[in-house]
Write a protein that holds these residues in place. Sequence first.
Motif, mmCIF file in Angstrom:
data_model
loop_
_atom_site.group_PDB
_atom_site.id
_atom_site.type_symbol
_atom_site.label_atom_id
_atom_site.label_comp_id
_atom_site.label_asym_id
_atom_site.label_seq_id
_atom_site.Cartn_x
_atom_site.Cartn_y
_atom_site.Cartn_z
ATOM 1 N N ASP A 1 0.766 -1.244 0.000
ATOM 2 C CA ASP A 1 0.000 0.000 0.000
ATOM 3 C C ASP A 1 0.800 1.300 0.000
ATOM 4 O O ASP A 1 0.228 2.357 0.219
ATOM 5 C CB ASP A 1 -0.978 0.016 1.187
ATOM 6 C CG ASP A 1 -2.092 1.047 1.002
ATOM 7 O OD1 ASP A 1 -2.582 1.189 -0.137
ATOM 8 O OD2 ASP A 1 -2.448 1.725 1.976
ATOM 9 N N GLU A 2 2.087 1.274 -0.308
ATOM 10 C CA GLU A 2 2.834 2.531 -0.304
ATOM 11 C C GLU A 2 2.279 3.514 -1.322
ATOM 12 O O GLU A 2 2.255 4.730 -1.080
ATOM 13 C CB GLU A 2 4.320 2.254 -0.587
ATOM 14 C CG GLU A 2 5.237 3.455 -0.355
ATOM 15 C CD GLU A 2 5.310 4.413 -1.525
ATOM 16 O OE1 GLU A 2 5.714 5.577 -1.316
ATOM 17 O OE2 GLU A 2 4.947 4.016 -2.674
ATOM 18 N N GLU A 3 1.830 3.013 -2.472
ATOM 19 C CA GLU A 3 1.391 3.893 -3.542
ATOM 20 C C GLU A 3 0.092 4.634 -3.222
ATOM 21 O O GLU A 3 -0.283 5.560 -3.944
ATOM 22 C CB GLU A 3 1.235 3.115 -4.851
ATOM 23 C CG GLU A 3 2.539 2.592 -5.435
ATOM 24 C CD GLU A 3 3.481 3.685 -5.914
ATOM 25 O OE1 GLU A 3 3.135 4.874 -5.771
ATOM 26 O OE2 GLU A 3 4.557 3.351 -6.428
ATOM 27 N N ALA A 4 -0.588 4.249 -2.153
ATOM 28 C CA ALA A 4 -1.779 4.985 -1.718
ATOM 29 C C ALA A 4 -1.546 5.640 -0.366
ATOM 30 O O ALA A 4 -2.495 5.951 0.359
ATOM 31 C CB ALA A 4 -2.991 4.063 -1.671
ATOM 32 N N GLY A 5 -0.284 5.836 -0.007
ATOM 33 C CA GLY A 5 0.042 6.532 1.233
ATOM 34 C C GLY A 5 0.390 5.651 2.404
ATOM 35 O O GLY A 5 0.768 6.144 3.463
ATOM 36 N N MET B 1 -6.131 17.552 -0.079
ATOM 37 C CA MET B 1 -7.111 18.457 0.495
ATOM 38 C C MET B 1 -8.389 18.461 -0.343
ATOM 39 O O MET B 1 -8.333 18.522 -1.570
ATOM 40 C CB MET B 1 -6.494 19.861 0.527
ATOM 41 C CG MET B 1 -7.339 20.963 1.095
ATOM 42 S SD MET B 1 -6.350 22.483 1.282
ATOM 43 C CE MET B 1 -5.855 22.793 -0.422
ATOM 44 N N ARG B 2 -9.542 18.406 0.330
ATOM 45 C CA ARG B 2 -10.835 18.528 -0.347
ATOM 46 C C ARG B 2 -11.405 19.910 -0.095
ATOM 47 O O ARG B 2 -11.471 20.362 1.057
ATOM 48 C CB ARG B 2 -11.819 17.457 0.115
ATOM 49 C CG ARG B 2 -13.189 17.570 -0.561
ATOM 50 C CD ARG B 2 -14.141 16.460 -0.171
ATOM 51 N NE ARG B 2 -13.737 15.180 -0.766
ATOM 52 C CZ ARG B 2 -13.304 14.131 -0.095
ATOM 53 N NH1 ARG B 2 -13.176 14.217 1.227
ATOM 54 N NH2 ARG B 2 -12.972 13.020 -0.702
ATOM 55 N N GLU C 1 -17.182 20.347 -5.432
ATOM 56 C CA GLU C 1 -16.012 19.903 -4.679
ATOM 57 C C GLU C 1 -14.796 19.777 -5.582
ATOM 58 O O GLU C 1 -14.919 19.526 -6.791
ATOM 59 C CB GLU C 1 -16.275 18.548 -3.997
ATOM 60 C CG GLU C 1 -17.327 18.604 -2.914
ATOM 61 C CD GLU C 1 -17.444 17.284 -2.165
ATOM 62 O OE1 GLU C 1 -16.855 16.280 -2.635
ATOM 63 O OE2 GLU C 1 -18.124 17.254 -1.122
ATOM 64 N N ALA C 2 -13.639 19.939 -4.990
ATOM 65 C CA ALA C 2 -12.372 19.744 -5.687
ATOM 66 C C ALA C 2 -11.393 19.065 -4.748
ATOM 67 O O ALA C 2 -11.500 19.189 -3.522
ATOM 68 C CB ALA C 2 -11.792 21.078 -6.152
ATOM 69 N N VAL C 3 -10.438 18.342 -5.331
ATOM 70 C CA VAL C 3 -9.351 17.736 -4.566
ATOM 71 C C VAL C 3 -8.048 18.362 -5.044
ATOM 72 O O VAL C 3 -7.841 18.524 -6.261
ATOM 73 C CB VAL C 3 -9.320 16.204 -4.732
ATOM 74 C CG1 VAL C 3 -8.079 15.603 -4.067
ATOM 75 C CG2 VAL C 3 -10.588 15.590 -4.150
ATOM 76 N N TRP D 1 -8.673 18.107 5.230
ATOM 77 C CA TRP D 1 -7.577 17.240 4.804
ATOM 78 C C TRP D 1 -8.103 15.834 4.616
ATOM 79 O O TRP D 1 -8.713 15.253 5.512
ATOM 80 C CB TRP D 1 -6.448 17.241 5.841
ATOM 81 C CG TRP D 1 -5.765 18.565 6.013
ATOM 82 C CD1 TRP D 1 -5.717 19.329 7.133
ATOM 83 C CD2 TRP D 1 -5.031 19.285 5.020
ATOM 84 N NE1 TRP D 1 -5.011 20.484 6.917
ATOM 85 C CE2 TRP D 1 -4.575 20.477 5.622
ATOM 86 C CE3 TRP D 1 -4.735 19.045 3.685
ATOM 87 C CZ2 TRP D 1 -3.823 21.422 4.932
ATOM 88 C CZ3 TRP D 1 -3.982 19.988 2.992
ATOM 89 C CH2 TRP D 1 -3.536 21.154 3.609
ATOM 90 N N VAL D 2 -7.847 15.280 3.438
ATOM 91 C CA VAL D 2 -8.190 13.885 3.153
ATOM 92 C C VAL D 2 -7.056 12.980 3.636
ATOM 93 O O VAL D 2 -7.275 11.934 4.236
ATOM 94 C CB VAL D 2 -8.432 13.681 1.643
ATOM 95 C CG1 VAL D 2 -8.760 12.226 1.341
ATOM 96 C CG2 VAL D 2 -9.536 14.602 1.156
ATOM 97 N N THR D 3 -5.837 13.388 3.366
ATOM 98 C CA THR D 3 -4.634 12.689 3.814
ATOM 99 C C THR D 3 -3.626 13.742 4.238
ATOM 100 O O THR D 3 -3.460 14.754 3.561
ATOM 101 C CB THR D 3 -4.029 11.842 2.679
ATOM 102 O OG1 THR D 3 -4.968 10.837 2.302
ATOM 103 C CG2 THR D 3 -2.734 11.167 3.126
ATOM 104 N N ALA D 4 -2.975 13.512 5.365
ATOM 105 C CA ALA D 4 -1.950 14.454 5.821
ATOM 106 C C ALA D 4 -0.786 13.664 6.403
ATOM 107 O O ALA D 4 -0.899 13.086 7.486
ATOM 108 C CB ALA D 4 -2.525 15.412 6.866
#
Length: 450
Positions: free
Chosen positions: A156-160, A216-217, A322-324, A353-356
């Motif tokens: 799963d590295e490629e998805a964080g 970020m969303r 919405e935007a990412v 934040w979607v991922t931080a």
Amino acid sequence: MAPSDDTSTESRAEAEVVELTSQLIRIDTTNTGDPATVVGEEEAARWVIAQLEEVGYETTYVESGMPGRANVFCRLPGADPARGALLMHGHLDVVPAEPGEWSVHPFSGAVKDGYVWGRGAVDMKDMVAMTLAVARQFKAEGVVPPRDVVFAFLADEEAGGKWGSHWLVEHRPDLFAGVTEAVGEVGGFSLTVARPDGAERRLYLLETAEKGIAWMRLRATATPGHGSFLHSDNAVTRLAEAVARLGNHTFPLVMTDSVREFLTATGEETGLDFDPDSPDLDGTLAKLGSIARIVGATLRDTANPTMLQAGYKANVIPATAEAVVDCRVLPGRRAAFEAEVDALLGPDIEREWVTALEPYETTFDGELVDAMNAALLAHDPHARLVPYMLSGGTDAKAFDKLGIRCFGFAPLQLPPELDFAALFHGIDERVPVSALKFGTRVLDQFLRTC
């Protein structure tokens, strides 16, 4: 030192690294980011286990949070168990690839024209294969490294890394017991530069830092209505204007230690003046070739809009849009970055934040750096090891939480004309056979002296 064509002196690891790389690529481990559609990680992990157990390793198989998110660990005892252990890690997943865009099938693992081709060839099944080849050789031949070495092959590295390294650090820290330092991607590859006297010099880039990842969303909310009316309160318009302001913004130049050291060393070799106050700094960087894309992105924060979503019918003005945005933030810049983003977006745009994932930076010094440098010089006497910052992110972000000092060192001696940066997540991803053999020799030397 040019790679030798004489295979009679090849080590066991050199002799099998190309085939190991090819076999790994043939296992489709596409990570879409959606756990429901991820494939192949378990198959690849079981294959790695077979390679390790064939030479006598005891392995640990761990699923990180859900079925099929597979990770493999094994430990090679060292001569001094009192020393901190070294973690050698690599991820088994790859980003998607569209076969119709490639000149070879992306999961063929084809060996042709002096390259191994396929998705993952440089990100990062090459390093996994080199590490695996050396690990197999050490166990088969009874080599005892100076310290314990923990080999980890991760999901799963490629998805964080949520369902990989980060899950493992949170739920299975015992797997990293005694580990003080770690080596993984993305570094150790060569950059050939021209010296003022016309000679060429190979710099090998050691990753000592990487930017933070913050996905970020953005959301705009306004009054819905009929598409035929005059409508000044439109969520799509409001969001589009804010996204354009953010996407067109240039964040301030910030010179971190790793970037400054890279530019200083490169300037010494090339005679180029990388003056941070120069209005033509980007033009000077461009003279370095494809690596300029990475280096340029480590001079400042970035915020790139990547996704937009709004509406459900052509004649209906939606209530929300919405935007990412893919944000990459330099070490020490998080608070200032957020303040700058909020000022650009304005009060009418919601942000979450979607991922931080935090930035990471270490210093370019110490016994481990010395060992990497010595291993490179043993096989390329004209090498120069220099630090640099990666514009992306790796599993080092997870291991940093355990206090592990991390480096990116996957040594490859590359042809000067190869646009290496473009191969990451790119079409026709491939790695030179000679580079795989060179990297295997360097890793062998490194792990004998680490």
